[in-house]
Design an enzyme around this catalytic site. Sequence first.
Site, PDB file in Angstrom:
ATOM      1  N   THR B 146       0.874  -1.187   0.000  1.00 14.35           N
ATOM      2  CA  THR B 146       0.000   0.000   0.000  1.00 14.35           C
ATOM      3  C   THR B 146       0.906   1.230   0.000  1.00 14.35           C
ATOM      4  O   THR B 146       1.348   1.652  -1.068  1.00 14.35           O
ATOM      5  CB  THR B 146      -0.960   0.003   1.206  1.00 14.35           C
ATOM      6  N   LYS B 173       3.566  -6.808   4.052  1.00 13.12           N
ATOM      7  CA  LYS B 173       3.302  -5.419   3.705  1.00 13.12           C
ATOM      8  C   LYS B 173       2.852  -4.709   4.981  1.00 13.12           C
ATOM      9  O   LYS B 173       2.325  -5.329   5.913  1.00 13.12           O
ATOM     10  CB  LYS B 173       2.222  -5.278   2.628  1.00 13.12           C
ATOM     11  N   THR B 184       0.303  -4.190  12.573  1.00  9.65           N
ATOM     12  CA  THR B 184      -0.703  -4.138  11.533  1.00  9.65           C
ATOM     13  C   THR B 184      -0.131  -4.348  10.161  1.00  9.65           C
ATOM     14  O   THR B 184       0.626  -3.537   9.675  1.00  9.65           O
ATOM     15  CB  THR B 184      -1.405  -2.794  11.561  1.00  9.65           C
ATOM     16  N   GLU B 264       5.905   4.635   7.550  1.00  9.47           N
ATOM     17  CA  GLU B 264       5.516   5.887   6.905  1.00  9.47           C
ATOM     18  C   GLU B 264       6.253   7.099   7.472  1.00  9.47           C
ATOM     19  O   GLU B 264       6.110   7.437   8.643  1.00  9.47           O
ATOM     20  CB  GLU B 264       4.023   6.112   7.069  1.00  9.47           C
ATOM     21  N   ASN B 383      -0.242  10.759   6.437  1.00 10.18           N
ATOM     22  CA  ASN B 383      -1.468  10.281   7.050  1.00 10.18           C
ATOM     23  C   ASN B 383      -2.584  11.317   7.111  1.00 10.18           C
ATOM     24  O   ASN B 383      -3.701  11.005   7.491  1.00 10.18           O
ATOM     25  CB  ASN B 383      -1.170   9.729   8.445  1.00 10.18           C
ATOM     26  N   SER B 388      -8.010  10.978   0.977  1.00  6.07           N
ATOM     27  CA  SER B 388      -8.497  12.029   0.093  1.00  6.07           C
ATOM     28  C   SER B 388      -7.716  12.051  -1.201  1.00  6.07           C
ATOM     29  O   SER B 388      -6.920  11.179  -1.474  1.00  6.07           O
ATOM     30  CB  SER B 388      -8.428  13.385   0.788  1.00  6.07           C
TER      31      SER B 388
END
Lengths: 388, 388
Positions: B146, B173, B184, B264, B383, B388
Site C-alpha cells: 500500500t 506489507k 498491523t 511511513e 497520514n 483524500s
Amino acid sequence: MTITAPQGFRAAGVKAGIKASGNPDLALVVNDGPLKAGAAVFTSNRVAAAPVHWSRQVVSDGRVDAVVLNSGGANACTGPQGFQNTHATAEKVADVLGISASDVVVCSTGLIGEHLPMDKILPGVEAAAAGLSEDGGSAAATAIMTTDSVAKEAVFTGTDAEGKTFTVGGIAKGAGMLAPGLATMLVVLTTDAQVPAEELDVVLRDATRVTFDRTDSDGCMSTNDTVVLLASGASDAIPSAEQLGAGVTQVCAELARKLIGDAEGASHDIAIRTFNAASERDAEVVGRSVARSNLFKTAIFGKDPNWGRVLSSVGTTDAVFEPDQLNVSMNGIQICRNGGIGDDRGLVDLESREVLVEIDLQAGDAEATIWTNDLTHDYVHENSAYSS
Amino acid sequence: MTITAPQGFRAAGVKAGIKASGNPDLALVVNDGPLKAGAAVFTSNRVAAAPVHWSRQVVSDGRVDAVVLNSGGANACTGPQGFQNTHATAEKVADVLGISASDVVVCSTGLIGEHLPMDKILPGVEAAAAGLSEDGGSAAATAIMTTDSVAKEAVFTGTDAEGKTFTVGGIAKGAGMLAPGLATMLVVLTTDAQVPAEELDVVLRDATRVTFDRTDSDGCMSTNDTVVLLASGASDAIPSAEQLGAGVTQVCAELARKLIGDAEGASHDIAIRTFNAASERDAEVVGRSVARSNLFKTAIFGKDPNWGRVLSSVGTTDAVFEPDQLNVSMNGIQICRNGGIGDDRGLVDLESREVLVEIDLQAGDAEATIWTNDLTHDYVHENSAYSS
C-alpha cells in the site's frame, strides 16, 4: 479576571532570569485569609518531580498559605539535589513572607533533567514578594507560561443560599504533555468562599475528574502536574458544596478548554463525545482511545473524515458494544451507521477549528466527552526541538 | 528469495485495477502440497474486517490450500455486503483452482469503510490464477503493497536432525497502523517442511509473539492484520518444533525489521530494550509505553536525547521499579543514572537511522525489545491525506 478577583489574595509575576528568553518566569500567590485552606491534586506519574513530592506533604494538613511557581525548568529527575532546591525555594518564600515553609506549595515546569538555577530562583522570590499585589493575578498567569502562546485565566461569581456573593478565580499553563490521570499543566484556583479544607478537597477532585482529567492533547503524562485550590474565607458567603463545586467546575472547564485551544501546533480542537455507553467509564475509555490515535489525529489535521480510524480505535477497547451497532458522526453527519457505511463522507465539513466527533455505542445511557487536538506538522516541529 | 523459495508453492501478483494508481493490487499464493497445512494469527481488534472473520473460519481446521490478497481496499466496516464480497472472492479462487472455498484464506488492505470493486476483483483472480508460477513470490509481495516503498521478503534455510534441508519463506506489507497485539500488516509465510497443522500453529504463535507483536510503529491497531503460515511438506525434512520455530522466528524478525525500516515518513528506527525487569511482561509494557510517547518520538526526530520523556513514559506504567533506580542510555551514553542526571546529553549522537534506547529497571533479570519509529513531518503529511 483572574486569581486575584476573589478577596483575600495577592499575586505577582516577575522575570527571575531562569528562562533564556528573559520572559517572566516566577510567580507567587499568597492567601491573606482569614481562612487559609488548601487542597490539591497531582500527577499520577510514578516519576514525579521534586516539587510534587514536596507539595503533597504541604497540602496534607489542609493548610496552604502561598504557592510559588517557576517556569523554565521542571526540577524533575534531579535526585536529592532537586528536592533540596524545592525545599530551599519554599524556605525562601517562608522567610520573606513570615510564614512556615511547610505551608508553601511549590510548582515547577519546563525541561526535565536539569537543575534549577537557584542563584536566579531565590532573588526572584524576593522580587516577587516585593511585587505582590491585589491586581497581580495576570502577571502570575504570564510568568508560568512555557510554550503557551497566551496566558489562561478564568473567573466565576456565585451566591450562597442567603444571596451572599463568592468568587472563584483560576490561572493555568500547559500546551504539551496534556494527558491522562491529569492533564499536564499547572493550575492555581482561588476562592473567597468560607469552606472547610476537607470540603475543598472533595470539590476539587469532583471538578478535575470531569474537566482536566478528560483533556488529552497528546497522550503524554507529565511529571509535574499540579492543580491547587486555595480558600481565603474573605467573603461573607458560605456556599454549599454543590454551589462551590459548580463554580470550581466551571472555572476548571473554562481553563481546560483554553489549554486545548492553545495546544502545541494544533489546528483543530476536537471534542469526542461517546454516548449510549454502558457506563461513564466505558465512554471515557472509548473517547480516550480515539483521542490517542495518531492516525485519527493526522486525518483531522488533513480535514479528512476518515471514520475507519475512529472504529479501529474503538475496537481496541474493552467497552461494552457490538461492532455492527456502532454509529459515528462528525460535525453532525452520520458517516458510519451500524458499524458500516453511512452518509456520504464528502458531506462532512472540517474547515472550522472546532470538531465534534460523536460515537454512539448503543449499549446504555452513560456518556462522557474527551477533548483533544489534531496532530500537525507544527506539533512535530515544536516538540522535535524543545530541549535543544 | 521469497515465499516460492520453499518447494510446493506457486504465486502470482497482477494489476486488477483496484488501485487508482494502476499498480499491482491482487496476489495469489497456492500450496500444491502434498501436505496442505495452515495456521494463522489475526488482529485482536474487535472491529475486525470481513476477510478476518472469513479467514478465522478457514484456518480453524488446519487446512489452507490458497491465500488471495488484495491491496486498494480493506473491506472493513462494510457490513453484510462486505462479508459477501469476501465469500465471493474465495469462491472465485476455488472455482479457478478446483479447490474448496472453505480452504481459501482472504486478506485485504487499504482504506476502511469502502466496498471492494468486485468487477475488478473477480477478473483479477482469474488473471492471477493464469499467472501462477514457482517464481511468482516477488510479484505477490509487490501486489500487496500500500504505502510501502519497497516489497518485503525473507527466507531461511535449515536442516532437520538427519541433515535434510527445509526452507521458510515470507512476504509482508505494512507501513502505517503498525501496533499492538499484532503489528498491523499482512504476512504470508511458507515452508516445505513436513509438519502437522497443530504444531504449525504453536510455532507461528511463538514466532509472532516475539517479533511482530513487539513492533509498534505508531500505536494504531488495524482491523485487518493477518499472518498466515502454510506448509507444503514437499521436502523430505521433518524438523523438530524447535528447528522449524527458529526458522519461522528468523523470517518473522527479518520481515518485522523491514516493516519498521519502511514505516511511513520515519527517519529513525528505534529499538527500545528494557532489561533487568521483574518479568518479560514488565519489560514489554515499559518499552511499549515509551514507543507510544509522541513527545519521545518527536524528540528522536529532532535528534534530541530528551531522556525526561523516556522517564515520564516509564512512570505511567505499573511495572516493578523504583523511580530513583532507573538508568537510561541512548546509543551507549548513560544520560540518566539512578533516576537523575547522568552523563552529558551532548555526547549522544542521534545522526544514524538506527537508535538504541536502553532502560535498566534494576528489578530482575528479564528483558524485551520493542521496535518503533520516530514521529516526523512526513508521517503527519502521509497520514493527513490518506483517503483524500
